[in-house]
Design a protein around this motif. Structure first.
Motif, PDB file in Angstrom:
ATOM      1  N   PHE A   1       0.816  -1.217   0.000  1.00  0.00           N
ATOM      2  CA  PHE A   1       0.000   0.000   0.000  1.00  0.00           C
ATOM      3  C   PHE A   1       0.854   1.274   0.000  1.00  0.00           C
ATOM      4  O   PHE A   1       0.536   2.240  -0.685  1.00  0.00           O
ATOM      5  CB  PHE A   1      -0.909   0.046   1.235  1.00  0.00           C
ATOM      6  N   SER A   2       1.958   1.274   0.812  1.00  0.00           N
ATOM      7  CA  SER A   2       2.765   2.504   0.909  1.00  0.00           C
ATOM      8  C   SER A   2       3.346   2.861  -0.459  1.00  0.00           C
ATOM      9  O   SER A   2       3.193   3.998  -0.935  1.00  0.00           O
ATOM     10  CB  SER A   2       3.926   2.330   1.897  1.00  0.00           C
ATOM     11  N   GLY A   3       4.040   1.882  -1.063  1.00  0.00           N
ATOM     12  CA  GLY A   3       4.706   2.161  -2.338  1.00  0.00           C
ATOM     13  C   GLY A   3       3.716   2.471  -3.448  1.00  0.00           C
ATOM     14  O   GLY A   3       3.911   3.399  -4.246  1.00  0.00           O
TER      15      GLY A   3
ATOM     16  N   LEU B   1       9.763  -1.204  -7.962  1.00  0.00           N
ATOM     17  CA  LEU B   1      10.464  -2.496  -7.922  1.00  0.00           C
ATOM     18  C   LEU B   1       9.912  -3.309  -6.764  1.00  0.00           C
ATOM     19  O   LEU B   1       9.942  -2.860  -5.616  1.00  0.00           O
ATOM     20  CB  LEU B   1      11.966  -2.276  -7.718  1.00  0.00           C
ATOM     21  N   GLU B   2       9.393  -4.485  -7.063  1.00  0.00           N
ATOM     22  CA  GLU B   2       8.836  -5.359  -6.025  1.00  0.00           C
ATOM     23  C   GLU B   2       9.633  -6.662  -6.018  1.00  0.00           C
ATOM     24  O   GLU B   2       9.771  -7.325  -7.044  1.00  0.00           O
ATOM     25  CB  GLU B   2       7.348  -5.616  -6.293  1.00  0.00           C
ATOM     26  N   ALA B   3      10.124  -7.032  -4.825  1.00  0.00           N
ATOM     27  CA  ALA B   3      10.963  -8.233  -4.716  1.00  0.00           C
ATOM     28  C   ALA B   3      10.198  -9.490  -5.108  1.00  0.00           C
ATOM     29  O   ALA B   3      10.766 -10.408  -5.705  1.00  0.00           O
ATOM     30  CB  ALA B   3      11.479  -8.375  -3.276  1.00  0.00           C
ATOM     31  N   GLU B   4       8.899  -9.528  -4.776  1.00  0.00           N
ATOM     32  CA  GLU B   4       8.117 -10.751  -5.005  1.00  0.00           C
ATOM     33  C   GLU B   4       6.965 -10.435  -5.957  1.00  0.00           C
ATOM     34  O   GLU B   4       7.155 -10.391  -7.142  1.00  0.00           O
ATOM     35  CB  GLU B   4       7.595 -11.289  -3.659  1.00  0.00           C
TER      36      GLU B   4
ATOM     37  N   ALA C   1       2.468  -7.375   3.884  1.00  0.00           N
ATOM     38  CA  ALA C   1       1.299  -7.188   4.750  1.00  0.00           C
ATOM     39  C   ALA C   1       0.079  -6.706   3.974  1.00  0.00           C
ATOM     40  O   ALA C   1      -1.056  -7.082   4.294  1.00  0.00           O
ATOM     41  CB  ALA C   1       1.641  -6.187   5.857  1.00  0.00           C
ATOM     42  N   SER C   2       0.308  -5.912   2.924  1.00  0.00           N
ATOM     43  CA  SER C   2      -0.839  -5.304   2.221  1.00  0.00           C
ATOM     44  C   SER C   2      -1.724  -6.339   1.551  1.00  0.00           C
ATOM     45  O   SER C   2      -2.919  -6.104   1.378  1.00  0.00           O
ATOM     46  CB  SER C   2      -0.348  -4.279   1.196  1.00  0.00           C
ATOM     47  N   GLY C   3      -1.148  -7.477   1.171  1.00  0.00           N
ATOM     48  CA  GLY C   3      -1.963  -8.506   0.537  1.00  0.00           C
ATOM     49  C   GLY C   3      -2.363  -9.624   1.472  1.00  0.00           C
ATOM     50  O   GLY C   3      -2.877 -10.656   1.025  1.00  0.00           O
TER      51      GLY C   3
ATOM     52  N   ASN D   1      -3.536  -8.857   5.055  1.00  0.00           N
ATOM     53  CA  ASN D   1      -4.028  -8.362   6.353  1.00  0.00           C
ATOM     54  C   ASN D   1      -5.511  -8.654   6.570  1.00  0.00           C
ATOM     55  O   ASN D   1      -6.165  -9.283   5.744  1.00  0.00           O
ATOM     56  CB  ASN D   1      -3.727  -6.865   6.484  1.00  0.00           C
ATOM     57  N   GLY D   2      -6.018  -8.173   7.701  1.00  0.00           N
ATOM     58  CA  GLY D   2      -7.422  -8.414   8.048  1.00  0.00           C
ATOM     59  C   GLY D   2      -8.398  -7.649   7.173  1.00  0.00           C
ATOM     60  O   GLY D   2      -9.605  -7.894   7.232  1.00  0.00           O
ATOM     61  N   GLY D   3      -7.882  -6.693   6.395  1.00  0.00           N
ATOM     62  CA  GLY D   3      -8.756  -5.925   5.493  1.00  0.00           C
ATOM     63  C   GLY D   3      -9.599  -4.897   6.215  1.00  0.00           C
ATOM     64  O   GLY D   3     -10.573  -4.396   5.659  1.00  0.00           O
ATOM     65  N   GLN D   4      -9.225  -4.558   7.448  1.00  0.00           N
ATOM     66  CA  GLN D   4     -10.047  -3.632   8.231  1.00  0.00           C
ATOM     67  C   GLN D   4      -9.584  -2.192   8.013  1.00  0.00           C
ATOM     68  O   GLN D   4      -8.410  -1.865   8.219  1.00  0.00           O
ATOM     69  CB  GLN D   4      -9.942  -3.975   9.717  1.00  0.00           C
ATOM     70  N   ILE D   5     -10.528  -1.352   7.616  1.00  0.00           N
ATOM     71  CA  ILE D   5     -10.240   0.077   7.458  1.00  0.00           C
ATOM     72  C   ILE D   5     -10.418   0.705   8.834  1.00  0.00           C
ATOM     73  O   ILE D   5     -11.536   0.946   9.281  1.00  0.00           O
ATOM     74  CB  ILE D   5     -11.198   0.713   6.429  1.00  0.00           C
TER      75      ILE D   5
ATOM     76  N   ARG E   1      14.046  -7.650  -6.672  1.00  0.00           N
ATOM     77  CA  ARG E   1      14.490  -7.185  -5.352  1.00  0.00           C
ATOM     78  C   ARG E   1      15.573  -6.121  -5.505  1.00  0.00           C
ATOM     79  O   ARG E   1      16.552  -6.338  -6.233  1.00  0.00           O
ATOM     80  CB  ARG E   1      15.034  -8.365  -4.540  1.00  0.00           C
ATOM     81  N   ALA E   2      15.420  -5.003  -4.852  1.00  0.00           N
ATOM     82  CA  ALA E   2      16.479  -3.984  -4.816  1.00  0.00           C
ATOM     83  C   ALA E   2      17.578  -4.509  -3.917  1.00  0.00           C
ATOM     84  O   ALA E   2      17.320  -4.873  -2.757  1.00  0.00           O
ATOM     85  CB  ALA E   2      15.927  -2.674  -4.262  1.00  0.00           C
ATOM     86  N   ILE E   3      18.804  -4.593  -4.452  1.00  0.00           N
ATOM     87  CA  ILE E   3      19.892  -5.144  -3.642  1.00  0.00           C
ATOM     88  C   ILE E   3      20.906  -4.064  -3.241  1.00  0.00           C
ATOM     89  O   ILE E   3      21.743  -4.296  -2.379  1.00  0.00           O
ATOM     90  CB  ILE E   3      20.601  -6.322  -4.352  1.00  0.00           C
TER      91      ILE E   3
ATOM     92  N   GLY F   1      -2.344  -0.294   9.491  1.00  0.00           N
ATOM     93  CA  GLY F   1      -1.700   0.385   8.372  1.00  0.00           C
ATOM     94  C   GLY F   1      -2.530   0.527   7.119  1.00  0.00           C
ATOM     95  O   GLY F   1      -2.084   1.160   6.166  1.00  0.00           O
ATOM     96  N   VAL F   2      -3.734  -0.043   7.092  1.00  0.00           N
ATOM     97  CA  VAL F   2      -4.489   0.022   5.834  1.00  0.00           C
ATOM     98  C   VAL F   2      -4.758   1.483   5.471  1.00  0.00           C
ATOM     99  O   VAL F   2      -4.544   1.900   4.324  1.00  0.00           O
ATOM    100  CB  VAL F   2      -5.798  -0.794   5.935  1.00  0.00           C
ATOM    101  N   THR F   3      -5.165   2.282   6.446  1.00  0.00           N
ATOM    102  CA  THR F   3      -5.430   3.701   6.132  1.00  0.00           C
ATOM    103  C   THR F   3      -4.144   4.530   6.149  1.00  0.00           C
ATOM    104  O   THR F   3      -3.930   5.347   5.253  1.00  0.00           O
ATOM    105  CB  THR F   3      -6.444   4.316   7.121  1.00  0.00           C
TER     106      THR F   3
END
Ligand SMILES: Cc1cc2nc3c(=O)[nH]c(=O)nc-3n(C[C@H](O)[C@H](O)[C@H](O)COP(=O)(O)OP(=O)(O)OC[C@H]3O[C@@H](n4cnc5c(N)ncnc54)[C@H](O)[C@@H]3O)c2cc1C
Length: 432
Positions: A44-46, A63-66, A72-74, A76-80, A213-215, A373-375
């Motif tokens: 979510f942050s990026g 750039l996403e390592a995976e 966490a963003s994919g 989590n509990g999905g709670q806003i 992955r950024a190394i 962290g969702v919001t």
């Protein structure tokens, strides 16, 4: 217990990965590219920062390592949940009334950003309004009343106390003494939200590379981010790897501690049953230090989270803590099959307040939403984008908050934090 897995390679075996709307794998970075901004991490942050910058016509490479939403963003509990992991009164006590007013002014914005983007880009992520905070004790109810009064001073119009008799409107259990609703809370399928936002970035010309992955990050007026097979030269680098960042940038990841939480999802339940358990379809989070959080899914499953692992280790038994807790809340589910269970890491700061700042004039970072962290990731990602665009006023408010390293260094920070959590957990168990 064997759980179901998904056909979505590179993700954890979550129900979210299995029910993702978009399972396309983006290519890995090959060769050398340039962009205005290079962002490390597609959570979510990026992605929030990438979308803010793309809307402002900056060229962006993520750039996403995976995979997008791997962290966490994919998972989590999905709670806003509005606000931060520390209430505004605590923030006022620590950093002064002026800082609390400034942070209070921003505290409902993350939820609004989500709702606006879902509407603007027609993101299919099962957005449902309404959250219920459940109290076990009179002390927790009094704390909620104080929080409500403080929130209202900062302009929150959507809070309402719930008596013990009214709890059944939101959740059918006899565990709670009362609670509070937040009509500006709600829930989402978080992986589908971040995938929808990522697609919005791409629709505006942004590029996202998975398996990249950024190394190394080489500082300078034009910093360079290196991956195994490529490099991005940019005017700015934004570091948004959160709890999954190590070993890159030890100067940042030493300021937060990965902490795991576990989530499990039942089989699809009979429609009348799930509706009787959670009649208003609000998400629920209890007020204990080590809390349970749960909600309905769009396909009538119960998604139940809780547990905690300091240092970010996955427990061997993913449901060992949360299934008994689910059965205390809903004994009716004794025979419900658990289809999926997984663990994920969020980043905890010592202050429980997110940490953002500059490593140099061209390298910025944000992390440490400390479990809520969702919001805030949506807010802080937007603020990172604003700062790059030359409007750093709000960024500087956050960057000015002191962030302290965990006592005990890398060896003792986990046991010392566990000791503190054990103490607070014991107080909850004793109802103190
Ligand atoms: C199990 C669980 C349940 C939660 N439930 C809730 C909830 O219900 N409500 C709530 O408000 N909050 C919740 N949270 C917290 C919330 O999910 C997080 O605060 C938020 O998603 C963090 O987003 P992020 O983008 O900062 O980090 P992440 O989503 O973790 O994203 C970081 C990304 O950076 C990538 N990365 C790391 N290092 C590199 C590198 N060197 N190169 C390239 N990529 C890299 C990672 O692969 C990852 O995809 C929960 C967290 C967990 C773990």
């Amino acid at each position: 217990m064997a759980f179901r897995t998904s056909d979505n390679p590179g993700h954890t075996g979550s129900w979210y990965a299995a029910s993702a709307n978009d399972k396309r794998v983006r290519p890995a970075l090959e060769g050398e590219l340039t962009a205005d901004v290079c962002i490390i991490g597609a959570g979510f942050s990026g992605i929030s920062a990438a979308l803010e910058l793309s809307e402002r016509s900056y060229s962006v490479i993520v750039l996403e390592a995976e995979r997008i939403g791997f962290g966490a963003s994919g998972r989590n509990g999905g709670q806003i949940v509005n606000g931060y992991s520390r209430d505004l009164e605590t923030i006022a006590g620590r950093y002064g009334r002026d800082k609390a007013i400034e942070l209070g002014r921003m505290s409902l914005e993350g939820g609004n950003i989500i709702r606006d983007r879902v509407a603007k880009y027609a993101i299919d992520c099962d957005l449902v309004p309404g959250g219920f905070f459940a109290a076990f004790t009179d002390k927790q109810i009094r704390q909620m009343e104080e929080d409500k009064a403080e929130w209202e001073k900062h302009g929150h119009p959507g809070l309402e106390m719930v008596s013990k008799a009214e709890v059944a409107k939101y959740v059918k259990t006899d565990r709670y003494a009362g609670g509070m609703i937040d009509t500006l809370g709600g829930h989402i399928h978080p992986l589908n939200l971040v995938l929808g936002e990522a697609a919005a970035v791409e629709s505006l010309g942004g590029r996202i590379f998975e398996g990249s992955r950024a190394i190394a990050v080489e500082p300078g007026t034009q910093p360079v981010v290196r991956t195994a097979n490529g490099a991005v030269k940019a005017s700015y680098v934004l570091i948004c790897g959160n709890a999954y960042l190590a070993p890159l940038m030890p100067e940042i990841h030493g300021r937060m501690m990965p902490v795991s939480s576990q989530v499990m999802v039942t089989e699809p339940l009979d429609g009348a049953l799930i509706e009787s358990l959670l009649p208003a379809n609000y998400c629920v989070e209890d007020a204990n230090y080590i809390l349970d959080y749960y909600r309905r899914t769009a396909d009538n499953r119960l998604l139940y989270g809780g547990g905690i692992g300091y240092g970010g280790n996955d427990p061997k038994d993913l449901t060992g803590v949360i299934r008994p807790n689910m059965l205390k809340t809903f004994p009716q589910l004794q025979n419900a099959r658990i289809d999926y269970a997984w663990s994920g890491n969020f980043a905890l700061t010592l202050t429980r307040i997110p940490h953002m700042g500059r490593l140099s004039d061209t390298i910025y970072f944000s992390h440490g939403d400390s479990g809520h962290g969702v919001t805030t990731t949506h807010l802080l990602g937007k603020i990172l984008g604003e700062a790059v665009a030359g409007h750093a006023e709000r960024f500087d408010v956050w960057a000015s908050l002191p962030n302290l390293p965990f006592p005990g260094g890398s060896t003792f920070r986990v046991p010392l934090t566990m000791l503190g959590a054990w103490w607070y957990g014991l107080r909850d168990k004793l109802g103190l």
